[in-house]
Design a protein around this motif. Structure first.
Motif, PDB file in Angstrom:
ATOM      1  N   MET A 143       0.456  -1.255   0.384  1.00  0.00           N
ATOM      2  CA  MET A 143       0.453   0.267   0.032  1.00  0.00           C
ATOM      3  C   MET A 143       0.826   1.069  -0.088  1.00  0.00           C
ATOM      4  O   MET A 143       2.425   1.218   0.182  1.00  0.00           O
ATOM      5  N   SER A 144      -0.182   2.252  -0.485  1.00  0.00           N
ATOM      6  CA  SER A 144       0.933   3.902  -0.655  1.00  0.00           C
ATOM      7  C   SER A 144       1.158   4.001   1.190  1.00  0.00           C
ATOM      8  O   SER A 144       0.251   3.736   1.566  1.00  0.00           O
ATOM      9  N   TRP A 145       1.158   5.276   1.314  1.00  0.00           N
ATOM     10  CA  TRP A 145       2.244   5.876   2.245  1.00  0.00           C
ATOM     11  C   TRP A 145       0.918   6.295   3.119  1.00  0.00           C
ATOM     12  O   TRP A 145       0.417   5.845   4.448  1.00  0.00           O
ATOM     13  N   GLY A 146       0.190   6.764   2.108  1.00  0.00           N
ATOM     14  CA  GLY A 146      -0.804   7.418   2.864  1.00  0.00           C
ATOM     15  C   GLY A 146      -2.123   6.295   2.955  1.00  0.00           C
ATOM     16  O   GLY A 146      -2.161   6.580   4.214  1.00  0.00           O
ATOM     17  N   GLN A 147      -1.487   5.461   2.475  1.00  0.00           N
ATOM     18  CA  GLN A 147      -3.027   3.825   2.486  1.00  0.00           C
ATOM     19  C   GLN A 147      -2.816   3.630   3.780  1.00  0.00           C
ATOM     20  O   GLN A 147      -3.263   3.265   4.939  1.00  0.00           O
ATOM     21  N   GLN A 148      -1.162   3.213   4.244  1.00  0.00           N
ATOM     22  CA  GLN A 148      -0.914   3.230   4.822  1.00  0.00           C
ATOM     23  C   GLN A 148      -0.762   3.787   6.130  1.00  0.00           C
ATOM     24  O   GLN A 148      -1.071   3.182   7.264  1.00  0.00           O
ATOM     25  N   GLY A 172       3.542  13.993   4.883  1.00  0.00           N
ATOM     26  CA  GLY A 172       4.050  12.973   4.239  1.00  0.00           C
ATOM     27  C   GLY A 172       2.915  12.839   3.317  1.00  0.00           C
ATOM     28  O   GLY A 172       2.017  12.347   2.119  1.00  0.00           O
TER      29      GLY A 172
ATOM     30  N   SER B 340      -3.160   5.539  -5.472  1.00  0.00           N
ATOM     31  CA  SER B 340      -2.567   4.924  -5.214  1.00  0.00           C
ATOM     32  C   SER B 340      -1.674   5.253  -5.755  1.00  0.00           C
ATOM     33  O   SER B 340      -0.042   6.023  -4.658  1.00  0.00           O
ATOM     34  N   SER B 343      -0.977   9.468  -4.128  1.00  0.00           N
ATOM     35  CA  SER B 343      -0.622   9.590  -2.734  1.00  0.00           C
ATOM     36  C   SER B 343       1.032   8.890  -2.535  1.00  0.00           C
ATOM     37  O   SER B 343       1.252   8.986  -1.796  1.00  0.00           O
ATOM     38  N   ALA B 344       1.454   8.101  -3.465  1.00  0.00           N
ATOM     39  CA  ALA B 344       3.000   8.138  -3.442  1.00  0.00           C
ATOM     40  C   ALA B 344       3.677   8.542  -3.160  1.00  0.00           C
ATOM     41  O   ALA B 344       4.297   9.279  -2.995  1.00  0.00           O
ATOM     42  N   SER B 346       2.735  12.075  -3.345  1.00  0.00           N
ATOM     43  CA  SER B 346       2.734  13.049  -2.298  1.00  0.00           C
ATOM     44  C   SER B 346       3.411  12.352  -1.303  1.00  0.00           C
ATOM     45  O   SER B 346       4.007  13.027  -0.125  1.00  0.00           O
ATOM     46  N   GLY B 347       3.300  10.935  -1.335  1.00  0.00           N
ATOM     47  CA  GLY B 347       4.287  10.281   0.230  1.00  0.00           C
ATOM     48  C   GLY B 347       6.031  10.869   0.128  1.00  0.00           C
ATOM     49  O   GLY B 347       7.260  11.267   0.899  1.00  0.00           O
ATOM     50  N   ARG B 350       7.347  14.860   0.892  1.00  0.00           N
ATOM     51  CA  ARG B 350       6.935  14.740   1.679  1.00  0.00           C
ATOM     52  C   ARG B 350       8.887  15.339   2.129  1.00  0.00           C
ATOM     53  O   ARG B 350       8.172  15.810   4.025  1.00  0.00           O
ATOM     54  N   ALA B 365       8.795   6.553   3.104  1.00  0.00           N
ATOM     55  CA  ALA B 365       7.965   6.584   1.886  1.00  0.00           C
ATOM     56  C   ALA B 365       8.015   6.469   0.581  1.00  0.00           C
ATOM     57  O   ALA B 365       7.254   5.466   0.170  1.00  0.00           O
ATOM     58  N   ALA B 368       6.972   2.294   0.978  1.00  0.00           N
ATOM     59  CA  ALA B 368       6.307   2.107   0.726  1.00  0.00           C
ATOM     60  C   ALA B 368       5.920   0.528   0.169  1.00  0.00           C
ATOM     61  O   ALA B 368       4.896  -0.409   0.801  1.00  0.00           O
TER      62      ALA B 368
END
Ligand SMILES: Nc1ncnc2c1ncn2[C@@H]1O[C@H](COP(=O)(O)OP(=O)(O)OP(=O)(O)O)[C@@H](O)[C@H]1O
Ligand SMILES: [Mg+2]
Lengths: 242, 408
Positions: A143-148, A172, B340, B343-344, B346-347, B350, B365, B368
């Motif tokens: 999963m992506s960082w946000g999803q995690q 983040g 996904s 958000s990856a 944007s991760g 960060r 990040a 992930a």
């Protein structure tokens, strides 16, 4: 239930991370804990949740002294937390990540199947509420960082804590998710959960919190409603280094 | 696959295993092969027992040889010095070892990763010294002779009985592992295997859970060791308290796969058979130690999850490619992929806006999708930066004498 500390102190060798902190958070409210990098916010969370042992001082939750309690005991008393660098169980599916927060009960109860339909139902409800239901069968590491981050929160909520400590929930994540997390905290708070949020994003802090505690060098230097804190000179000094 | 056959699928290995165990003694061409079968089954029991700790908690123990040795000596001594009937002694020995495992576990399970491996090695070495030097009780390096439980049986019959006893013990160990695996207790253990601090923060009593499963593991290990004493009839501290035994068990479990019920059993079949074969054809050379070491390295590097999961992954990949070629991507999936990806992105952005921990946040990040099990705890906060080594690079000890030489 009130979460409070009294003269809490923790040093790592010569570095005094928490320096006699006496703090009382407001029950039923959204509390923010802010302060410059290295001011001891994460260490404070770690001491409060029993992850590291304070050198001296006390932690009280709902009138009980939980200072020397093990992390799981504090969690069961009703304090949930997330971690600054989001921690999930990477090789478990999202659903199992959330199910892992179910209280197993003592033996032989703990030997009952982990996939109890009622608990799965409850876990899915939390995943749905956080908008990641479609990832239920995906391993967390995929999963992506946000999803995690959302998954970590879902796990914490599954344990039904009364008070929830969030260490940098906005770290983040993209602006859209940021708004969602803010709204979610407000919503969960209106359902009766107390929050303590460590956060550097001042817009978020000012918009969602009822009470702000400011840390500097391991101790609180100011506390009050966001409108007052925003203009407090000591706070500006600590942040700007004046 | 139709629903019924899917439900019955888990029974296939059970049936295969039962048939194999029940028919092997009749199929074995001579008593030597049968006795080799017992040795392999002994390994299968010990490796499955090891996997209660290794598989569920990720703690790599090289000390399980000592627990088997304790089970063997306790059984032997209860028979010879206390005059207990053989199988009463076996059970009593397992209870004793289980009781001893409580303080042992309390001491050893406080440290994680490489430190735990070293503590477990220390256990073996200390017990070796004790049992070698306390000759008045243990017979020292002259060995302890344990009378046969069935003196009237001829050698092939003796082997056959013990083969079935081992088969029963293996079934019991597998059943117990299966029950734990699907339970809430098991889920808590697997959670702490992934991230111990996180599991405790969610309310799992990690230390108690580790201790319980360690005692369970020690009990089955002691039963295996005790049965060996009754079958083999001759105990020597050098073989009973050998780091090599623990290393073999680690190799077997890792090879087969520590996350699967039958993994250690499959590993024991492969490694145990190979060991027996090498000993039979080449005699006592350090060659099998080298081969063991090389195999261990290859497994850890190429198939960190073991053979069974690697096969399963290959199989599902085959099926998936044949599926996707005729399947269309749904709108919902497209949306997921987009979100996904967003958000990856944007991760990784960060690290730019939070300078205080930019380095570690950035790596977390971008990791992930690629957090490896060995490093996940390493990406944790400083406050709980206990290092947890994923694999157990157990180095076999110096080549000792073989214990199979004297097999009757
Ligand atoms: N495990 C540790 N060992 C040694 N020093 C530590 C440890 N954890 C924290 N510290 C030190 O304690 C101080 C407070 O760190 P802490 O992580 O609590 O700050 P923080 O307020 O959470 O900072 P940030 O906003 O950057 O997350 C720092 O000086 C840090 O270097
Ligand atoms: Mg911090």
């Amino acid at each position: 239930m009130t979460l409070a500390t009294e003269n809490l102190r923790k040093a790592f060798g010569g570095v005094v991370a928490i320096d006699g902190a006496t703090v009382e958070f407001q029950p039923g409210k959204v509390n923010a804990l802010i302060g410059p990098n290295g001011s001891g916010k994460t260490t404070f969370f770690n001491c409060v949740t029993g992850m590291i042992r304070a050198d001296s001082g006390h932690v009280r939750f709902g009138g009980h002294d939980v200072t020397r309690k093990a992390p799981h005991a504090i969690a069961r008393a009703g304090v949930g937390r997330t971690f600054q660098l989001c921690r999930v169980f990477p090789r478990m599916t999202a659903l199992d990540n959330v199910l892992a927060a179910v209280r197993p009960g003592g033996f032989p109860k703990a030997l009952r199947g982990a996939r109890n339909p009622d608990e799965i139902e409850r876990a899915r409800t939390w995943l749905t509420r956080l908008g990641i239901e479609h990832l239920a069968d995906v391993e967390a590491r995929e999963m992506s960082w946000g999803q995690q981050k959302l998954l970590e929160l879902a796990g914490v909520l599954m344990a039904e804590p009364e008070t929830i400590l969030l260490d940098e929930p906005a770290g983040g994540v993209n602006p859209a998710l940021l708004d969602r997390i803010g709204a979610l905290v407000r919503e969960l708070n209106s359902e009766g959960r107390t929050f303590v949020i460590v956060e550097h994003n001042m817009d978020l802090v000012m918009s969602i919190s009822d009470h702000v505690v400011v840390f500097d060098r391991g101790r609180p230097i100011a506390a009050g409603p966001p409108s007052v804190i925003r203009t407090d000179e000591r706070v500006l000094g600590a942040y700007l280094g004046v | 696959m139709p629903n019924v056959s899917r439900r019955l699928l888990p029974l296939v290995p059970v049936v295969v295993l039962a048939v194999a165990i029940l028919s092997f003694p009749s199929l074995a061409p001579n008593p030597y092969i049968l006795s080799s079968g017992i040795v392999v089954l002994n390994y299968a029991v010990l490796a499955t027992a090891w996997n209660f700790v290794g598989g569920f908690t990720g703690y790599i123990s090289l000390g399980h040889g000592a627990l088997a040795g304790l089970g063997g000596y306790a059984t032997g001594l209860l028979v010879t010095k206390a005059g207990m009937p053989a199988f009463v002694a076996l059970i009593a020995a397992a209870v004793l070892v289980a009781a001893l495992a409580v303080p042992l576990g309390m001491a050893a399970l406080r440290v994680r990763g490489a430190s735990f491996v070293i503590v477990s090695i220390a256990l073996v070495l200390i017990l070796l010294l004790v049992f070698q030097s306390w000759a008045s009780l243990t017979g020292g390096s002259r060995g302890l002779v344990v009378p046969r439980p069935f003196p009237s049986l001829l050698r092939p019959e003796h082997h056959r009985v013990f083969f079935f006893l081992y088969g029963g013990l293996l079934a019991l160990a597998l059943l117990t592992w299966w029950i734990v695996d699907r339970s809430r207790f098991g889920l808590g253990l697997k959670a702490l295997r992934e991230d111990e601090d996180k599991a405790s923060a969610l309310g799992t009593p990690t230390f108690t859970y580790k201790l319980i499963v360690f005692v369970l593991s020690a009990t089955f290990t002691a039963l295996g060791g005790g049965l060996y004493a009754l079958w083999f009839g001759d105990l020597d501290p050098v073989f009973q308290f050998s780091v090599l035994t623990g290393s073999y068990l680690v190799l077997m479990a890792l090879l087969g796969g520590v996350r699967s019920l039958y993994g250690p059993l499959v590993g024991a079949l492969v490694v145990g058979t190979a060991l027996e074969y090498f000993k039979g054809s080449f005699g006592n050379t350090p060659l099998h130690l080298v081969a063991t070491g090389v195999l261990l390295a290859v497994v850890v590097l190429v198939m960190p999850d073991g053979v069974l999961p690697a096969l399963a992954a290959g199989w599902s990949r085959l099926r998936r490619t044949s599926q996707t070629s005729i399947r269309e991507v749904t709108a919902a999936e497209l949306r997921d992929q987009r979100t996904s990806a967003a958000s990856a992105a944007s991760g990784s952005a960060r690290s730019a806006d939070s300078a205080g921990f930019a380095g570690s946040a950035g790596s977390a990040a971008s990791g992930a999708g690629a957090t490896s099990p060995g490093t996940d705890a390493g990406v944790s906060e400083r406050a709980s930066a206990h290092e947890r080594s994923g694999g157990g690079g157990g180095k076999p000890d110096s080549p000792g004498r073989r214990d199979q030489e004297a097999r009757r």
